[in-house]
Motif scaffolding. Structure first.
Motif, PDB file in Angstrom:
ATOM      1  N   THR A  11       1.109  -1.257  -0.030  1.00  0.00           N
ATOM      2  CA  THR A  11      -0.093  -0.023  -0.050  1.00  0.00           C
ATOM      3  C   THR A  11       0.938   1.150   0.003  1.00  0.00           C
ATOM      4  N   ALA A  12       1.976   1.331   0.641  1.00  0.00           N
ATOM      5  CA  ALA A  12       2.859   2.251   0.710  1.00  0.00           C
ATOM      6  C   ALA A  12       3.566   2.486  -0.650  1.00  0.00           C
ATOM      7  N   PHE A  13       3.863   1.475  -1.035  1.00  0.00           N
ATOM      8  CA  PHE A  13       4.182   1.594  -2.709  1.00  0.00           C
ATOM      9  C   PHE A  13       3.282   2.138  -3.577  1.00  0.00           C
ATOM     10  N   THR A  14       2.093   1.960  -3.425  1.00  0.00           N
ATOM     11  CA  THR A  14       0.935   2.416  -4.206  1.00  0.00           C
ATOM     12  C   THR A  14       0.642   3.805  -3.960  1.00  0.00           C
ATOM     13  N   VAL A  15       0.735   4.341  -2.467  1.00  0.00           N
ATOM     14  CA  VAL A  15       0.644   5.676  -2.287  1.00  0.00           C
ATOM     15  C   VAL A  15       1.820   6.548  -3.053  1.00  0.00           C
ATOM     16  N   ALA A  16       3.005   5.955  -2.898  1.00  0.00           N
ATOM     17  CA  ALA A  16       4.111   6.711  -3.255  1.00  0.00           C
ATOM     18  C   ALA A  16       4.238   7.094  -4.870  1.00  0.00           C
ATOM     19  N   HIS A  17       3.655   5.751  -5.650  1.00  0.00           N
ATOM     20  CA  HIS A  17       3.757   6.089  -6.896  1.00  0.00           C
ATOM     21  C   HIS A  17       2.506   7.013  -7.547  1.00  0.00           C
ATOM     22  N   SER A  18       1.488   6.833  -6.520  1.00  0.00           N
ATOM     23  CA  SER A  18       0.340   7.657  -6.920  1.00  0.00           C
ATOM     24  C   SER A  18       0.750   8.963  -7.082  1.00  0.00           C
ATOM     25  N   LEU A  19       1.679   9.357  -6.089  1.00  0.00           N
ATOM     26  CA  LEU A  19       2.053  10.991  -6.139  1.00  0.00           C
ATOM     27  C   LEU A  19       2.760  11.421  -7.293  1.00  0.00           C
ATOM     28  N   THR A  20       3.937  10.648  -7.691  1.00  0.00           N
ATOM     29  CA  THR A  20       4.694  10.708  -8.681  1.00  0.00           C
ATOM     30  C   THR A  20       3.830  10.524  -9.867  1.00  0.00           C
ATOM     31  N   LEU A  21       3.056   9.633 -10.093  1.00  0.00           N
ATOM     32  CA  LEU A  21       2.484   9.635 -11.471  1.00  0.00           C
ATOM     33  C   LEU A  21       1.613  10.575 -11.814  1.00  0.00           C
ATOM     34  N   ALA A  22       0.903  11.138 -10.634  1.00  0.00           N
ATOM     35  CA  ALA A  22      -0.037  12.438 -11.033  1.00  0.00           C
ATOM     36  C   ALA A  22       0.766  13.453 -11.362  1.00  0.00           C
ATOM     37  N   MET A  23       2.056  13.889 -10.464  1.00  0.00           N
ATOM     38  CA  MET A  23       2.544  14.929 -10.908  1.00  0.00           C
ATOM     39  C   MET A  23       3.218  14.826 -12.201  1.00  0.00           C
ATOM     40  N   ALA A  24       3.827  13.628 -12.754  1.00  0.00           N
ATOM     41  CA  ALA A  24       4.469  13.551 -13.845  1.00  0.00           C
ATOM     42  C   ALA A  24       3.379  13.519 -15.400  1.00  0.00           C
ATOM     43  N   THR A  25       2.093  12.823 -14.806  1.00  0.00           N
ATOM     44  CA  THR A  25       1.029  12.963 -15.945  1.00  0.00           C
ATOM     45  C   THR A  25       0.500  14.249 -16.074  1.00  0.00           C
ATOM     46  N   LEU A  26       0.540  15.027 -15.141  1.00  0.00           N
ATOM     47  CA  LEU A  26      -0.004  16.348 -15.159  1.00  0.00           C
ATOM     48  C   LEU A  26       1.035  17.439 -15.546  1.00  0.00           C
ATOM     49  N   GLY A  27       2.259  17.020 -15.696  1.00  0.00           N
ATOM     50  CA  GLY A  27       3.181  17.859 -16.350  1.00  0.00           C
ATOM     51  C   GLY A  27       4.087  18.784 -15.314  1.00  0.00           C
ATOM     52  N   VAL A  28       3.696  18.418 -13.921  1.00  0.00           N
ATOM     53  CA  VAL A  28       4.340  19.332 -12.768  1.00  0.00           C
ATOM     54  C   VAL A  28       5.787  18.796 -12.792  1.00  0.00           C
ATOM     55  N   LEU A  29       6.052  17.334 -12.881  1.00  0.00           N
ATOM     56  CA  LEU A  29       7.354  16.808 -12.853  1.00  0.00           C
ATOM     57  C   LEU A  29       7.676  16.024 -14.028  1.00  0.00           C
ATOM     58  N   CYS A  83       9.688   4.885  -0.592  1.00  0.00           N
ATOM     59  CA  CYS A  83      10.989   5.233  -1.331  1.00  0.00           C
ATOM     60  C   CYS A  83      11.042   4.907  -2.819  1.00  0.00           C
ATOM     61  N   PHE A  84      11.091   3.478  -2.912  1.00  0.00           N
ATOM     62  CA  PHE A  84      11.130   3.157  -4.558  1.00  0.00           C
ATOM     63  C   PHE A  84       9.899   3.358  -5.093  1.00  0.00           C
ATOM     64  N   GLY A  85       8.712   3.489  -4.568  1.00  0.00           N
ATOM     65  CA  GLY A  85       7.537   3.855  -5.200  1.00  0.00           C
ATOM     66  C   GLY A  85       7.339   4.987  -5.937  1.00  0.00           C
ATOM     67  N   LEU A  86       8.131   5.853  -5.382  1.00  0.00           N
ATOM     68  CA  LEU A  86       8.109   7.262  -5.946  1.00  0.00           C
ATOM     69  C   LEU A  86       8.779   7.253  -7.280  1.00  0.00           C
ATOM     70  N   LEU A  87       9.737   6.449  -7.563  1.00  0.00           N
ATOM     71  CA  LEU A  87      10.302   6.150  -8.757  1.00  0.00           C
ATOM     72  C   LEU A  87       9.729   5.382  -9.653  1.00  0.00           C
ATOM     73  N   HIS A  88       9.127   4.346  -9.248  1.00  0.00           N
ATOM     74  CA  HIS A  88       8.111   3.453  -9.962  1.00  0.00           C
ATOM     75  C   HIS A  88       7.017   4.167 -10.726  1.00  0.00           C
ATOM     76  N   GLY A  89       6.475   5.254  -9.805  1.00  0.00           N
ATOM     77  CA  GLY A  89       5.527   6.014 -10.395  1.00  0.00           C
ATOM     78  C   GLY A  89       5.852   6.978 -11.563  1.00  0.00           C
ATOM     79  N   LEU A  90       7.051   7.379 -11.715  1.00  0.00           N
ATOM     80  CA  LEU A  90       7.387   8.041 -12.996  1.00  0.00           C
ATOM     81  C   LEU A  90       7.593   6.931 -14.115  1.00  0.00           C
ATOM     82  N   GLY A  91       7.918   5.567 -13.843  1.00  0.00           N
ATOM     83  CA  GLY A  91       7.751   4.601 -14.755  1.00  0.00           C
ATOM     84  C   GLY A  91       6.334   4.380 -15.200  1.00  0.00           C
TER      85      GLY A  91
END
Length: 333
Positions: A182-200, A243-251
């Motif tokens: 679940t922590a993995f999901t929460v983390a990749h949700s953050l970076t996924l949203a930022m990358a998809t919306l063009g923030v990151l 921590c690693f979920g943040l990276l996987h979210g970018l993937g």
């Protein structure tokens, strides 16, 4: 401990073809973008099967000309065709179909971008090869489409599944394991949203390489684990996963960016996609747990004897596969 399960998983890893970009969408993709009152630009993306396009074809309503693609061109991961069609009637209420999809095991995502109106996103499946284009999609329809897209994507992402598999080997407490996932999901949700919306914005090459490196780290944790000594990933699995979920979210963002988000339902689509990823991860863990349970019931004595060699063997195989990915992705920069 889990040698039999490891052997099956390792064989699966060897049989699954790997690509430089592990996050390209395997489902087909049909994009209809309106250029004028009767003019539509069509993008038709067909999955690659052993160097050839999958035997499926998009068929537009009979009032459109041309109603089919005129030829496919190979890109890095799929076969693509683009053309301009003239449609005598509005597409809303008309039927679009994917010929041959009933014989395949893939889905096809449909995106309709009208000139004056909300973007619509729908999904073809082997059981639903024809769709009627609605006047306006419901939020529930959008969420259903993106949920299954996320669910399917995680189950087809071999590197993500290998990361989850390594956590399964390391974390023996079921609830701690679910918490880590679940922590993995929460983390990749953050970076996924930022990358998809063009923030990151981060180049995909280094992200893919670091994702492989994260799996190497877990493989080392498995190999260095000793009785009486708790490794970092065992003691704080949710921190490591986050921590690693943040990276996987970018993937994940690399896959989601290929199809885009419906402008009128961006929050709902993002939420549904992430819930689908979480559902896929938990389904994978449940399948592994069931396999281990059955193995222990059928061969309890063998399970006990193989305990000493299963964990390090698993660590070596996970490490070898992830190092191969790391070298491959770095060389692709």
């Amino acid at each position: 401990m889990k040698l039999c399960l490891y052997i099956l998983f390792a064989l699966w890893l060897c049989c699954v073809p790997q690509r430089g970009n592990a996050h390209a969408l395997d489902p087909g993709f049909l994009d209809l973008r309106q250029l004028g009152p009767e003019t539509w630009q069509i993008l038709w993306r067909v999955p690659d099967v052993n160097g050839q396009p999958m035997e499926i074809d998009a068929v537009l309503p009979g009032q459109c000309s041309p109603a089919r693609s005129t030829g496919l061109t190979a890109d890095d991961v799929a076969w693509v065709s683009t053309w301009v069609a003239e449609c005598d009637v509005p597409l809303a209420g008309q039927i679009v179909s994917i010929e041959g999809l009933g014989r395949q095991r893939n889905d096809v995502l449909l995106r309709i971008q009208p000139l004056n109106g909300a973007t619509k996103t729908m999904r073809f499946t082997p059981d639903t090869t024809a769709l009627t284009i609605p006047e306006s999609p419901s939020t529930w329809s959008t969420m259903s489409t993106y949920f299954w897209l996320g669910f399917q994507h995680i189950l087809e992402g071999v590197d993500h599944l290998l990361f989850v598999f390594a956590l399964f080997i390391l974390v023996r407490d079921p609830w701690r394991l679910v918490g880590a996932i679940t922590a993995f999901t929460v983390a990749h949700s953050l970076t996924l949203a930022m990358a998809t919306l063009g923030v990151l914005r981060v180049p995909s090459g280094p992200v893919e390489a670091i994702i492989a490196l994260s799996i190497v780290f877990l493989a080392l944790e498995i190999l260095k684990r000793k009785e009486g000594k708790i490794r970092l990933a065992e003691q704080y699995p949710w921190i490591v996963s986050f921590c690693f979920g943040l990276l996987h979210g970018l993937g994940f963002a690399g896959a989601l960016s290929e199809i885009g988000l419906p402008a009128q339902d961006i929050p709902a689509a993002l939420l549904a996609f992430n819930l689908g990823v979480e559902g896929g991860q938990l389904a994978f863990i449940a399948a592994l747990s069931l396999a281990v349970f059955i193995w222990r019931m059928l061969a309890p004595a063998a399970s006990s004897r193989l305990h000493m060699i299963a964990s390090p063997t698993t660590g070596y195989v996970i490490g070898a596969v992830s190092i191969y990915w790391l070298v491959e992705r770095i060389s692709g920069f």
